[in-house]
Design an enzyme around this catalytic site. Sequence first.
Site, PDB file in Angstrom:
ATOM      1  CG  HIS A   1      -0.786   3.409  13.555  1.00  0.00           C
ATOM      2  ND1 HIS A   1      -2.047   3.754  14.002  1.00  0.00           N
ATOM      3  CD2 HIS A   1      -0.867   3.354  12.209  1.00  0.00           C
ATOM      4  CE1 HIS A   1      -2.844   3.911  12.966  1.00  0.00           C
ATOM      5  NE2 HIS A   1      -2.159   3.673  11.865  1.00  0.00           N
TER       6      HIS A   1
ATOM      7  CG  ASP B   1      -0.143  -1.902  14.489  1.00  0.00           C
ATOM      8  OD1 ASP B   1      -0.384  -1.626  15.667  1.00  0.00           O
ATOM      9  OD2 ASP B   1       0.961  -1.658  13.956  1.00  0.00           O
TER      10      ASP B   1
ATOM     11  CD  GLN C   1       0.141   2.177   4.637  1.00  0.00           C
ATOM     12  OE1 GLN C   1      -1.023   2.230   5.030  1.00  0.00           O
ATOM     13  NE2 GLN C   1       0.534   2.728   3.498  1.00  0.00           N
ATOM     14  CG  PHE C   2       1.295   0.938  10.210  1.00  0.00           C
ATOM     15  CD1 PHE C   2       2.200   1.694  10.959  1.00  0.00           C
ATOM     16  CD2 PHE C   2       0.579   1.573   9.213  1.00  0.00           C
ATOM     17  CE1 PHE C   2       2.398   3.046  10.710  1.00  0.00           C
ATOM     18  CE2 PHE C   2       0.766   2.928   8.952  1.00  0.00           C
ATOM     19  CZ  PHE C   2       1.677   3.666   9.700  1.00  0.00           C
TER      20      PHE C   2
ATOM     21  CD  GLU D   1      -3.984  -4.758   5.021  1.00  0.00           C
ATOM     22  OE1 GLU D   1      -5.141  -5.245   4.950  1.00  0.00           O
ATOM     23  OE2 GLU D   1      -3.782  -3.533   5.040  1.00  0.00           O
TER      24      GLU D   1
ATOM     25  CD  GLU E   1      -2.437  -1.665   2.499  1.00  0.00           C
ATOM     26  OE1 GLU E   1      -2.244  -0.957   3.507  1.00  0.00           O
ATOM     27  OE2 GLU E   1      -3.031  -2.762   2.547  1.00  0.00           O
TER      28      GLU E   1
ATOM     29  CG  LEU F   1      -6.062  -0.193   1.981  1.00  0.00           C
ATOM     30  CD1 LEU F   1      -6.805   1.092   2.260  1.00  0.00           C
ATOM     31  CD2 LEU F   1      -6.290  -1.198   3.076  1.00  0.00           C
TER      32      LEU F   1
ATOM     33  CB  ILE G   1       0.771  -8.288   9.463  1.00  0.00           C
ATOM     34  CG1 ILE G   1       1.380  -9.229   8.405  1.00  0.00           C
ATOM     35  CG2 ILE G   1       1.013  -8.840  10.872  1.00  0.00           C
ATOM     36  CD1 ILE G   1       2.889  -9.317   8.446  1.00  0.00           C
TER      37      ILE G   1
END
Lengths: 351, 379
Positions: free
Chosen positions: A121, A78, A75-76, A53, A27, A51, A80
């Site tokens: 995050h 959190d 991206q983070f 995952e 992303e 967007l 995944i």
Amino acid sequence: MANMAQAVRLALHYAEEHLGVTDIFGEDVGPPLGGVFTCTQGLKTTWNSPLDERGIIGMAMGIAMAGGRPVAEIQFCDYIYNTIDLLKLAGNTLWSSNGQWNLPMVVMTPVGSGIRGSIYHSHSFDASATHIPGWKIVMPSTPLDAYGLLLSACQEQNPVLFLIPKALMRIKGEELIPGEPSEDKALSKLIDAPLGDRTQWKAQWPAVQPVSIPLGQAKTVRAGSQLTVVSYGRTLPMCLLAANALASEGVDAEVIDLRTLWPYDWATIKASVAKTGRVLYVNEDTEVTNFGEHLIRRTTDELFYKLLAPPKLLAGKFVPGIGLADTLEAASVPQQSDIHAAMKKLAAMEP
Amino acid sequence: MAPPFPWVYTPPAMAREGKNPSPSSPTKPPKPSSPSKFKPKITQSDDLPLEKDLLLRMHDVMVKARCLEERLIAMYKSGHGYFWIGGPGEEAFNTALGLLIKKGEGPAYDYLHFHYRQSATLLAMGEEPLGAIRQMKNTATDPYSGGRNFAGHFAKKAWNVAPVSSPIEVQYSMAPGTAWVQKRFGGDGISIVTGGDAGTAEGDFATCLVWASRPGKEVPLLILVTNNRWGISTPYTDVQGVEKISDRGVAFGMRTKTIDGNDPISAYLELKEAFEYVRTERKPYLVEARVSRLYGHSSASGANFVTNEADCIAQFEDRLIKKGLLTRQSADALRAKYAEELAELARQAKEEPFPEGSTIWEHVFKGEPARDPLATEEG
Ligand SMILES: Cc1ncc(C[n+]2csc(CCOP(=O)(O)OP(=O)(O)O)c2C)c(N)n1
Ligand SMILES: [Mg+2]
């Protein structure tokens, strides 16, 4: 000196030029942004994904199956968690096919606290990741290590999870990456995308040279005789600072940067703990079924009669999130003072 | 007695009785899942618009595949395997599919992201049935997983067959990845993904539609759904509001169709058209095939023949006989021949050893020695 985001970028540049990396995606990974932490600016093979995952991990698996070499970003970390059964699948694909299908793929994702990222995050992923066999798991604490380890990851034949501590993303290294301009700011002029319109911008890559840091090798960053501290990621530099501070209080601590969580360098830990008789494991993931607990199990199994004190774990509190307020974050994950105190206390324990 | 496989679904009635259906216990065939208002064009006509050789080859593979599945079920029921799942009822569609696949290794050939009902496809591609039997018996010689995985979980890198895995629908998230490489590679190799109707409720199906149809970056992916109108015990209409699953592709600008998967001829012709489009246009195509499920979901639901769903082989044989391409005797003889051959293969596999327990350490990581990472020098 490169910071970790720049080091990742330099490694990916080297990898797409020399190591056959075909797709760097996720992303906002492609232009114009080049990643929310700027880790993928100016690269040749980047692109923006939907967007999604699960789609990102599935795409990486498919690319790897068909002979490509993907580096996918979540991206983070959190975010995944909704891919976890695909991570499991990537980890068992070689095994379940009895050796037929290997997946040379890298998934990188920013982890941990330290940027006041509140509940979604600030997560860590190392405890969960080390429950998924079939993956190699890497977590650097310096830009040079990030560079060298990512080059190794991009040459792996197996899936590699590359965890990047957010808190260290903007910290400059103390060692130059070979080929990096030595003058401060020069690197930024070459490879950081300008603010504003970037349509005409191209990175000017310095001719960086490869650095070999094999996966699975820890680094002893401070030698000491009385106490061993094993850490990785955000908490590692704090352990080193604490060890240096404690030296003036008469505590001589050895600090080991694990760097790779799987496979991990047990030989280095074992030799150190056999020498010091005291060990503190430090990381910031939640402390129940934490990777440090596994290391403690192994310590007691194999080093019980060498120990002068119980092996200890200092980790994140077992609460559902990391609150936004400074006070909440500080109470949730190990801080410099917590590490200092834990080391001091352990050093003072006598059988 | 506790059900032998607590991790697989046992219908509530059986769970209440506390027993798994024994092989001999007659199970009432389930009520047919609520019929679809939409009917794909049912061809099943007297007209057989394909070459005789191809018709007979399809028939041969379909019968062989049925005999293979029936042998696997017999192995399960006689204790020579822990779990059965497979494709009886889908032979028409799956055979047609297999005959159209460009078989080989690497992006020049078709990548196959299958689910667990694909035996007829493998046989149509020329696979020997012994491997499936060995996998059923979980012998060390199982060529797909070395005794590690369930029946029907094929994996064959030499033919681009990705490992079939148990989690429903994950293959739909991976298939756009191989197709993406093939788009870049050029040539006419495509990726093909298969799965059932119930699984399309998973997010991975939406993932597949999104990633296959990114504007300007469409990938050569043939997206197949075999709709038997069941997800284990749950009828399609209980849980899904979309009349035709193929309609879901329309929103993504994809070519789509719903076909009669019980007719091997129309399945072949419809698939051929879709294959040609995907091969040459390098864009996705979503095909939904309506199929039967003839032995229930799996061994967990008894694996007994149901009589209230269309049997594609019986229908096809009637047509071939009517046309004079086959006689009842020759059809029966073919079935008897395969049944005997497969029984013999099963006898062979029964003598083969299980994998050594120590092999669990093999293939955790490619290129690394098989060892317990926590083993100490002292042992
Ligand atoms: C993610 C996941 N959830 C649940 C299951 C258990 N399960 C196995 S098959 C199945 C039904 C699948 O139905 P469908 O997709 O229609 O395929 P069919 O078996 O009818 O061909 C379920 C729920 C599973 N294997 N994976
Ligand atoms: Mg179904």
